[in-house]
Structures are given as C-alpha cells and as structure tokens.
Design an enzyme around this catalytic site. Structure first.
Site, PDB file in Angstrom:
ATOM      1  CE1 TYR A  31       0.938   1.144   4.343  1.00  0.00           C
ATOM      2  CE2 TYR A  31       1.253  -1.226   4.146  1.00  0.00           C
ATOM      3  CZ  TYR A  31       1.472  -0.040   4.811  1.00  0.00           C
ATOM      4  OH  TYR A  31       2.254  -0.041   5.939  1.00  0.00           O
ATOM      5  CB  SER A 263       3.970   0.639  11.937  1.00  0.00           C
ATOM      6  OG  SER A 263       3.880  -0.742  11.689  1.00  0.00           O
ATOM      7  CE  LYS A 264      -2.520  -1.728   5.836  1.00  0.00           C
ATOM      8  NZ  LYS A 264      -3.696  -0.885   5.606  1.00  0.00           N
ATOM      9  NE  ARG A 265       5.488  -4.775  12.328  1.00  0.00           N
ATOM     10  CZ  ARG A 265       6.495  -4.089  11.817  1.00  0.00           C
ATOM     11  NH1 ARG A 265       6.737  -4.140  10.521  1.00  0.00           N
ATOM     12  NH2 ARG A 265       7.266  -3.346  12.584  1.00  0.00           N
TER      13      ARG A 265
END
Length: 496
Positions: A31, A263-265
C-alpha cells in the site's frame, strides 16, 4: 578483460541536464503509506515549483517483497492525487527503462567499473543476509577485500558464486551535505563494505539508487531521514565514479505519537485506508503537505492550500528537522473544511453513493438530502448512518418528544401533532416554502414558540433526536404521504 568505456560514454550522453529533475521511486510492496505519499508529494512539488521534471521509477529489485497488484496501487494513488509524472514506465522518456528489474545489466556494468577503479571488490565469502543485516560484519575480517584482482577475476571466470562489495576507505572521514540537516561527517571505519551486487546478479537497493539517480539526471533526492546513515556510502560511490552529488533532502519521520513511527502493522492508515474512511484526496494531500513542512512569508499563517498553490509556494527551507505527528482529528478538521467549500452540486455528487448505502428509495431526492449534510459532515463515511432514517423510521421512545429547551413534553407534543397533521394534509402544494410557512403560521395561531411545534414534528418524522436538517426540510424530502404516516404514528405513540 578491460571494460568497454564506450558503453559508459553512451550512457552519460543520454543524461538530461539543465533543469531540476526529481524522482519518486517506490517499491511495489503493498500500500501507499502516509510517509510514502508525503515523499511523493514533496518530490513532485520541488519539480513543479522549479518548472522541472518529475519522474516515476519502480524499484523492484527486492523480488522477495513484491506484492501482486502493488504497482497498480502506486499508479492509481498518484493519478488520484494529481501527482502527474513526466517520465516513467507507462509514459517512457529519454532514460528508459524506468523499472529497476529491467535495468539489471546496467548495474553489473557499473559494479565492474568500480572493481576496476579499486572502489569495489568481488567477495566469495558465505554470509547469510541475516548476518549482513545484523551489522556485525567486520570489514577487516573479510579476506576477499585484499585479494589480488587477477586472482579474484579468475575465480569469477571459473563460475564461483560471488557478491560485489563497496570498498570503503580504511581511514579518514566522509562528509555529506543535506538540505535539511546541513553537513554531517562520519568516520569511515564505522561504515561497512556494503553489498552492491547480490549473488543473483541483482543490485541492492542502495547501489541501484545511486546508479539510477545519476543516469536519470536526478538533481534532488527526497527520502526519509532513516537513510541518513546510508548517505556517506552514497557519497563515496558518487566520488568513486567522479559524479556530481545530488541535493539530498532527508525528511524526518511521520509518527503515530511522540515515541512510535506510523506502521501498517500497528493499524495506522494508508492513503487507501483514509479514502475508505471518508476523507477527500484534496484534504489528505493538504494535511500531508503540512506534516513536517510549513509555508514562509505572507503564506505563513495559511493552512488550506490547493495542489496548485502548494506548487507555487513550496520551498525546501520550510521542511522541519523534527518528526511530525499524524493527528487524525486535525485531518478530520481539514476534511470538514474541504467538504464545506465544495459547490452544492459537487458535494451532492460526492455524497450520493454514501447516501444510497442506506437510502434505497428512488423517490427520495439525494441532492436535497445532501444539502442538509454539507455543513454538518466531517467525513463521507458519517453519511449513511446520519440519513438512514429517511429510508426507515427507526424504533424510538416517546421520551424523545420531551425537550426542556423547546418547552415540550408528552402533552405538549400531542397537542402540536394533532394541530400539525390536518394543517399539513391541507397544504395545496408540498414544497419546502409551503411547509415552512404553514408551520410558522400554525405556531403563531397556537401561541407557542416555533421550536415548541417544530421539535415534535421533527421527532415524529425522523424518530431520532439528532438529525441533519430541521422539521421543514425532513418533511419536504419524505413527501406528503410518508410524512403524514410518520406523524400519525407519533401521535398514536403519544396517546398510548
């Protein structure tokens, strides 16, 4: 075997000169996170402000991390954001190709040139990537660094697997200049002999970047400040080739809070997530531009900028050294400003699909509903819930008819609805003006404040305490038949 220097001369001859050239070089690994979008935006703005060239380059040398469809996400995001590129994989240009995996042979040529110049060497040691990444690699302990070049070449010619490493000077310092952080000097003995060409023949990210930036004539390199530690090695590569070093622009990170990077995480939103959450592209871009940059001079106090305005005022000197904290409430504030600034027609068109998520009845006018929402809407995704009552009257308690400010209770509301229903039934035309004038005249006749009549009419029509628009607008949109049906149900609820 001596290298054919004609190849390098031909490559140099292709390089465009004479104006600012910037590049956005994402890896297709998923993304477009907010930091990536900011890099793309700043890179585009530097080029557009200077009347220069903006290049899109796809960096896909890390084959293990590639995500199917990620390149499409990059193209779609750039197009939606209006960050048009002058050169790139899809439009071509004088220094094509613009996809790193298609430039594979180029990197090998330049790595071998570095070996010949004595600034790189063939390394045959067995080392895992995890060992490389740990930072424990000791340059002095690598026996390949001091191998006789003829011996190393013979081993290469014999087919022995190898990597090509940068040969960092054993002593001294390297100084590089960054447009944001100024001059930074590091001791060379703190720098590792990084891999330039991997065993599979593909370049590492750091090497491919330097080669491509030079061969594409890039004048300004915008990237995150996490790459500051790699900048000395980039400089040494430029110096080894005898190339001009571009202007470095290292941007501090975008943080979730004072201690954590986004962070995507950890669930932090990407550009596509923000769009899905009901934020307008223009508002996202405006907000992202101000994450770590501020305008100067007579624009210093201005917050709202179109993309065109940003291109006119953007200046590298406005970029901050300090990390920027992503504030979703601030973005929501920007989004509300942008929604309210739209023309009624544009807002209606934008809001319609969200209205239709809950309002399925084709006879209900979405433009009229949108007109109620525009001044009261912060995110497009707020819309479906706000307007669902138009489709179906929700279950509600008759306690809603009691409102201290409007001076209503069950008995007052009952009297108001008993008077309003026949008046509304008798209206010659069902228009907003006719309903408004009829209710105002009725309140005067009943000798009550307008709010005392409007509150119970609105509650009966909508079935909820908070609504976009008042009694008049809601009744007009519902239509005579449905409005009177709902008011009659309210009357019965009050009589029960």
């Amino acid at each position: 075997m001596a290298l054919d220097m004609t190849y390098f001369a031909d490559m140099e001859a292709k390089i465009p000169h004479g104006k600012v050239r910037t590049r956005f070089a994402p890896s297709p690994t998923g993304y477009m996170h907010v930091g990536n979008l900011r890099t793309a935006l700043y890179t585009w703005l530097i080029a557009r402000n200077a009347g220069g060239t903006f290049i899109l380059r796809i960096e896909d040398t890390d084959q293990g991390r590639l995500v199917e469809g990620a390149t499409d996400v990059i193209y779609r995001t750039m197009a939606e954001c209006g960050l048009d590129h002058d050169e790139g994989p899809d439009v071509g240009g004088p220094v094509a190709p613009y996809i790193q995996s298609q430039r594979r042979d180029t990197y090998g040529h330049y790595a071998r040139l570095l070996v010949e110049k004595g600034h790189a060497y063939y390394c045959f040691c067995e080392k895992t990537e995890s060992e490389e990444d740990s930072g424990d690699f000791n340059r002095a302990a690598d026996p390949c660094r001091e191998l006789d070049p003829a011996v190393a070449q013979a081993r290469v010619d014999a087919g022995e697997p190898y990597v090509i490493r940068q040969k960092i000077p054993a002593c001294g310092t390297t100084t590089f200049h960054d447009a944001i952080f100024g001059d930074i000097t590091v001791d060379n003995d703190t720098l590792d002999d990084q891999i330039l060409i991997k065993r599979d023949g593909l370049p590492t990210y750091n090497f491919a970047n330097v080669i491509d930036d030079h061969l594409m004539g890039i004048t300004h390199v915008v990237r995150g400040s996490e790459y500051l530690s790699s900048a000395p090695k980039y400089n040494l590569l430029y110096e080894a080739f005898g190339w001009e070093v571009p202007t470095y622009v290292h941007c501090s990170p975008v943080m979730r809070d004072a201690h954590n990077k986004m962070s995507k995480r950890h669930g932090d939103p990407s550009y596509e997530d923000l769009k899905a959450q009901g934020y307008l592209t223009e508002a996202i871009l405006n907000y992202v531009a101000l994450l770590g940059w501020s305008p100067r001079g007579d624009k210093a106090e201005q917050e709202v900028f179109s993309l065109k305005e940003l291109a006119e005022v953007f200046d590298i000197t406005g970029i901050s050294k300090s990390p920027a904290i992503f504030d979703i409430e601030k973005l929501t504030h920007f989004n509300a400003l942008y929604l309210r600034a739209m023309t009624p027609e544009a807002f209606a068109a934008t809001a319609e699909p969200y209205i239709r998520q809950t309002v399925k009845n084709p006879t209900l006018d979405t433009a009229a509903i949108a007109a109620l929402l525009q001044a009261r809407c912060e995110r497009l995704t707020d819309i479906p819930e706000k307007v669902a009552f138009f489709e179906t009257l929700p279950e509600y308690d008759k306690d809603l008819f009691t409102n201290k400010k409007s001076k209503t209770n069950d008995q007052v509301a009952l009297a108001m609805l008993e008077a309003a229903i026949p008046m509304l039934e008798a209206l010659p035309a069902w228009t907003t003006d006719a309903i408004h004038d009829g209710l105002i005249a009725l309140a005067e006749r009943l000798e009550v404040k307008n709010a005392t009549l409007m509150w119970p009419v609105r509650i009966a029509a909508a079935g909820q305490a908070v609504t976009p628009g008042g009694a008049v607008e809601i009744c007009a949109i519902l239509g005579r038949e449905e409005c009177l049906r709902r008011l009659t149900l309210g009357l019965e609820k009050l009589k029960a």
